[in-house]
Enzyme design. Structure first.
Site, mmCIF file in Angstrom:
data_model
loop_
_atom_site.group_PDB
_atom_site.id
_atom_site.type_symbol
_atom_site.label_atom_id
_atom_site.label_comp_id
_atom_site.label_asym_id
_atom_site.label_seq_id
_atom_site.Cartn_x
_atom_site.Cartn_y
_atom_site.Cartn_z
ATOM 1 C CB CYS A 70 -0.213 -0.151 1.247
ATOM 2 S SG CYS A 70 -2.087 1.430 1.499
ATOM 3 C CB CYS A 76 -2.353 5.171 6.119
ATOM 4 S SG CYS A 76 -3.635 4.697 6.967
ATOM 5 C CB CYS A 79 -1.748 -1.128 7.492
ATOM 6 S SG CYS A 79 -2.778 -1.948 6.968
ATOM 7 C CB CYS A 146 -8.483 0.463 3.011
ATOM 8 S SG CYS A 146 -6.983 -0.420 4.489
ATOM 9 C CD GLN A 171 -15.321 -10.914 16.230
ATOM 10 O OE1 GLN A 171 -14.479 -10.458 16.686
ATOM 11 N NE2 GLN A 171 -15.703 -11.335 17.758
ATOM 12 C CE1 TYR A 200 -17.300 -6.655 28.854
ATOM 13 C CE2 TYR A 200 -17.180 -8.736 29.818
ATOM 14 C CZ TYR A 200 -16.681 -7.910 29.736
ATOM 15 O OH TYR A 200 -16.334 -8.117 30.959
ATOM 16 C CD GLU A 221 -22.244 -4.911 23.743
ATOM 17 O OE1 GLU A 221 -22.004 -6.295 23.767
ATOM 18 O OE2 GLU A 221 -22.852 -4.681 23.746
ATOM 19 C CG ASP A 258 -14.758 -11.558 22.364
ATOM 20 O OD1 ASP A 258 -13.796 -10.336 22.020
ATOM 21 O OD2 ASP A 258 -15.816 -11.091 20.973
ATOM 22 C CB CYS A 283 -8.512 -8.314 20.471
ATOM 23 S SG CYS A 283 -9.714 -6.717 21.192
HETATM 24 C C1 LIG Z 1 -14.927 -6.932 21.082
HETATM 25 S S1 LIG Z 1 -16.898 -6.840 21.164
HETATM 26 C C2 LIG Z 1 -17.429 -8.693 21.546
HETATM 27 C C3 LIG Z 1 -18.974 -8.616 20.780
HETATM 28 C C4 LIG Z 1 -19.534 -9.890 20.323
HETATM 29 N N1 LIG Z 1 -18.679 -11.189 21.535
HETATM 30 C C5 LIG Z 1 -18.997 -10.731 18.845
HETATM 31 O O1 LIG Z 1 -18.196 -11.361 19.200
HETATM 32 O O2 LIG Z 1 -19.761 -10.020 18.415
HETATM 33 C C6 LIG Z 1 -16.836 -6.433 22.377
HETATM 34 C C7 LIG Z 1 -18.664 -5.604 23.013
HETATM 35 O O3 LIG Z 1 -18.280 -5.422 25.020
HETATM 36 C C8 LIG Z 1 -19.137 -4.143 24.426
HETATM 37 N N2 LIG Z 1 -18.907 -3.906 26.476
HETATM 38 C C9 LIG Z 1 -17.874 -3.077 26.296
HETATM 39 N N3 LIG Z 1 -17.734 -3.255 27.938
HETATM 40 C C10 LIG Z 1 -18.881 -3.629 27.976
HETATM 41 C C11 LIG Z 1 -19.345 -3.558 28.880
HETATM 42 N N4 LIG Z 1 -18.862 -3.055 30.249
HETATM 43 N N5 LIG Z 1 -20.131 -4.115 29.799
HETATM 44 C C12 LIG Z 1 -20.937 -5.001 28.672
HETATM 45 N N6 LIG Z 1 -20.486 -4.961 27.840
HETATM 46 C C13 LIG Z 1 -19.641 -4.132 26.757
HETATM 47 C C14 LIG Z 1 -18.938 -3.831 23.621
HETATM 48 O O4 LIG Z 1 -20.330 -3.103 23.194
HETATM 49 C C15 LIG Z 1 -19.032 -4.496 22.143
HETATM 50 O O5 LIG Z 1 -20.230 -5.011 21.533
#
Ligand SMILES: C[S@@+](CC[C@H](N)C(=O)[O-])C[C@H]1O[C@@H](n2cnc3c(N)ncnc32)[C@H](O)[C@@H]1O
Length: 326
Positions: A70, A76, A79, A146, A171, A200, A221, A258, A283
């Site tokens: 790129c 940017c 990356c 991109c 994701q 989450y 969530e 997550d 992550c």
């Molecule tokens: C990495 S994403 C994972 C989403 C889902 N597991 C997926 O694979 O699509 C993290 C998620 O946590 C939520 N989040 C962040 N902080 C939070 C909290 N304190 N309590 C509840 N949800 C939260 C965000 O809105 C987001 O949807």
């Protein structure tokens, strides 16, 4: 005026995309380089304990260095590892994750493993052209399209279509839903009738596969719009719009969490460590390592770890850890 330091030998990789170098005994986190390279570096920022810099000339390159495909790489902010071939990027991610987690962590390639993997892109506009931000800056780079963007992005797992708000979380890698749900199911081994928490949970990705396996699933969530979509996407599960840190979670046979990059924290880990199997999708291996240490205080140990290169050409890596009662 910036300070240029000549002929600096670069040491190992640091979490966050930079490599460590030393100038007059002082640590400098350098962007745009790789371990072992001999470089000239520009010092960009001097902080009390360390400095930040950028490689401005590569005198002895890493064997896997390539010309970034790129033209905006390095300018940017998107990356930061395009100057290395994908296998070398994975080797560095493995070294970083292994160091932080204290166990060997192999990072598996996931196709597409270079470009064309990103499900969602958020462009700004610069003179009417799609633009991205420069590294740590509000300045824009008009990039057009991109290279990371997937030609045919899908908000989908197998035949199941998930509804996601235009600015909601899904994701980022096109193959992530498949790869991550397989790893979670493999670690949790769900049985019909078991209780399961998806924390989450976003729009219900992991809740969906646990419900399909016959579990009684509860998702939590914080984003209300995501919860509304999760209810539509996975009618068999129940969902609560709540901060996980404030929710009364109770006991469950299985837990998948997550969290965002900052991790779950000790308070949430204590709530979760009640005897069930836990799959932790992360992550950021640094906050994952911290939360695994917290789980150990509450009687849990690491039962397995997988890592996937779901963010090619960036330093980011996705891990799935199994935590079990010790
Ligand atoms: C990495 S994403 C994972 C989403 C889902 N597991 C997926 O694979 O699509 C993290 C998620 O946590 C939520 N989040 C962040 N902080 C939070 C909290 N304190 N309590 C509840 N949800 C939260 C965000 O809105 C987001 O949807």
């Amino acid at each position: 005026m910036s300070l240029i330091v000549e002929r600096v030998r670069v040491a190992g990789p640091a979490n966050g995309g930079s490599c460590v170098a030393r100038v007059d005994g002082r640590v400098v986190f350098v962007r745009g380089t790789a371990p072992g390279e001999l470089i000239n570096l520009r010092v960009d920022e001097v902080l009390s304990k360390y400095s930040r810099g950028t490689a401005v000339a590569i005198l002895e390159p890493h064997p896997a260095r390539r010309i970034p495909p790129c033209p905006f790489a390095g300018v940017c902010g998107g990356c930061d590892w395009q100057h290395l071939d994908p296998a070398a990027q994975r080797a560095l991610k493995s070294e970083i994750a292994s160091g932080l987690l204290g166990v060997p962590v192999g990072v598996a390639a996931v196709e597409p493993d270079d470009f064309g993997w990103r499900t969602r892109m958020k462009y700004a506009s610069c003179d009417g052209k799609p633009a991205l931000h420069k590294y740590r800056s509000h300045e824009l780079v008009p990039v057009g399209r991109c290279l990371l963007e997937a030609a045919n992005p899908q908000t989908r797992l197998g035949d199941r279509v998930f509804q996601v708000a235009p600015d909601g979380f899904w994701q980022p890698h096109v193959a992530a839903p498949q790869v991550l749900t397989e790893a979670v199911l493999d670690f949790l081994r769900p049985q019909p009738g078991q209780s399961a928490l998806d924390l989450y949970c976003g729009v219900g990705l992991f809740a969906a596969v646990l419900a399909d396996a016959g579990c009684q699933v509860t998702g939590v969530e914080g984003n209300r719009e995501a919860v509304a979509n999760a209810r539509r996407n996975v009618p068999a599960a129940r969902f609560f719009a709540q901060d996980v840190g404030k929710a009364h979670l109770g006991k469950a046979d299985l837990v998948v969490l997550d969290p965002p990059r900052k991790g779950a924290g000790a308070h949430v880990m204590r709530e979760l460590c009640t005897g069930g199997r836990i799959a932790y999708v992360s992550c950021d291996p640094a906050t994952l390592a911290r939360d695994i240490r917290a789980a150990a205080e509450f009687g849990y140990e690491l039962g397995g770890i997988r890592a996937f290169d779901l963010f090619p050409n960036t330093h980011h890596v996705e891990c799935v850890a199994l935590l079990i009662p010790s």
